[in-house]
Write an enzyme that holds these catalytic residues in place. Structure first.
Site, PDB file in Angstrom:
ATOM      1  N   SER A 152     -34.848 -26.260 -26.811  1.00 22.03           N
ATOM      2  CA  SER A 152     -33.631 -25.988 -27.018  1.00 22.03           C
ATOM      3  C   SER A 152     -33.661 -24.482 -27.621  1.00 22.03           C
ATOM      4  CB  SER A 152     -32.867 -26.970 -28.153  1.00 22.03           C
ATOM      5  OG  SER A 152     -31.937 -26.337 -28.794  1.00 22.03           O
ATOM      6  N   TYR A 165     -33.976 -31.307 -36.472  1.00 22.49           N
ATOM      7  CA  TYR A 165     -33.813 -31.050 -35.154  1.00 22.49           C
ATOM      8  C   TYR A 165     -34.361 -29.664 -34.684  1.00 22.49           C
ATOM      9  CZ  TYR A 165     -31.474 -29.981 -30.572  1.00 22.49           C
ATOM     10  OH  TYR A 165     -31.397 -29.721 -29.094  1.00 22.49           O
TER      11      TYR A 165
END
Length: 313
Positions: A152, A165
């Site tokens: 990401s 995350y």
């Protein structure tokens, strides 16, 4: 005609790919792009309705149905069974795309062990499980091969609500960038892909939390608030476009695949901060020598040479 002489979009024709989290979102976009390039597919899924919708797309296109395999990427025993099933079905496997992940946010200072174990277990542990299960089979296969770990933009850009995350995506990035040097001598390409905002339902991850990780330290977020947050994803890139950029990055043997163009200001600011943080002083000759040996070893590894520890001193 060799792979190098063929049109770029057909280089991967006939290659077998296994993709995790592949019946929705970015995973499905990758699967569709791979199918359009003539690849044979094995796809992992969790939800039967999502699987049926994905199968309908392949049927509509007149493509061979993928081998669908139910998988929780944190289940190591099942992952090993899936890897065996792919090779049993196709004979070989050439491409692994570790894509499955959860997008869960909350204040890191209030996180519980369950928050860490769930998010890291899926986002980083799932990649590890894919590598350990599939690596021997990919090494044993012939021809063009590649591994893509989907992280990401959070692998570069942290956020106040995304501590765990972000940690998981930083970990995937670090692992992949190192793994690339290990795989080059085997003739296997390796890429880290860091997408940004994409038109997916990733925001629903918080609604699918397993009971075994139920003790969260994050404040409960009302469903309406999550749905409002989900509207941001409607502005995202089409998953198929992300898939085609991953395919092109593999073809060009890129170690880093960035899909979104809008982060130039972030990287410029990051570069300025990094350079400003370096002490303005001379380093001793011994340390300079060691760092140059490291740089030289990285270049040799990318060229396909095995690097031993004694080459770093």
């Amino acid at each position: 005609m060799s792979n190098e002489d063929r049109p770029q979009e057909r280089v991967w024709e006939g290659r077998v790919a296994f993709i995790t989290g592949a019946v929705t979102g970015i995973g499905l976009g990758v699967a569709q792009a791979f199918a359009d390039a003539g690849m044979k597919l094995a796809l992992s899924y969790r939800n039967e309705e999502d699987k049926a919708n994905a199968a309908e797309w392949f049927a509509h296109k007149g493509y061979e149905q993928p081998l669908f395999l139910k998988l929780d990427v944190t289940d190591r025993e099942r992952f090993a069974e899936v890897a065996d099933a792919v090779v049993e079905h196709f004979g070989e496997v050439h491409v692994l795309v570790n894509n499955a992940g959860v997008s869960v946010f909350g204040p890191t200072d209030e996180a519980s062990y369950d928050d860490y174990d769930w998010i890291m277990g899926v986002n980083f542990g799932g990649v590890v499980n894919g590598l350990v299960s599939f690596m021997p089979k990919i090494k044993a296969s012939k021809g063009r091969r590649h591994i893509v770990n989907v992280a990401s933009m959070a692998a570069f850009l942290p956020g106040p609500q995304a501590g765990i995350y972000t940690a998981s995506k930083f970990a995937v990035r670090g692992l992949t960038e190192s793994l690339r040097y290990n795989l080059a001598p085997h003739g296997i390409g390796c890429s880290i892909c860091c997408p940004a905002l994409t038109r997916t339902n990733a925001w629903t991850s918080a609604l699918k939390r397993p009971e075994s990780y139920g003790e969260s330290g994050f404040p409960e977020v009302p469903k309406e608030q999550l749905e409002q947050f989900g509207t941001a994803f409607e502005e995202g890139m089409d998953p198929y476009e992300v898939g085609t950029k991953i395919l092109n990055g593999m073809t060009e043997q890129k170690g880093l695949i960035l899909t979104h163009p809008e982060h130039g200001p972030d990287f410029e600011e990051m570069h300025e901060k990094l350079m400003a943080a370096l002490p303005q002083e001379e380093a001793p000759p011994g340390r300079l020598k060691i760092e140059q040996l490291r740089r030289d070893a990285m270049k040799r590894a990318e060229e396909g040479l095995f690097i031993d520890l004694d080459q770093l001193t």
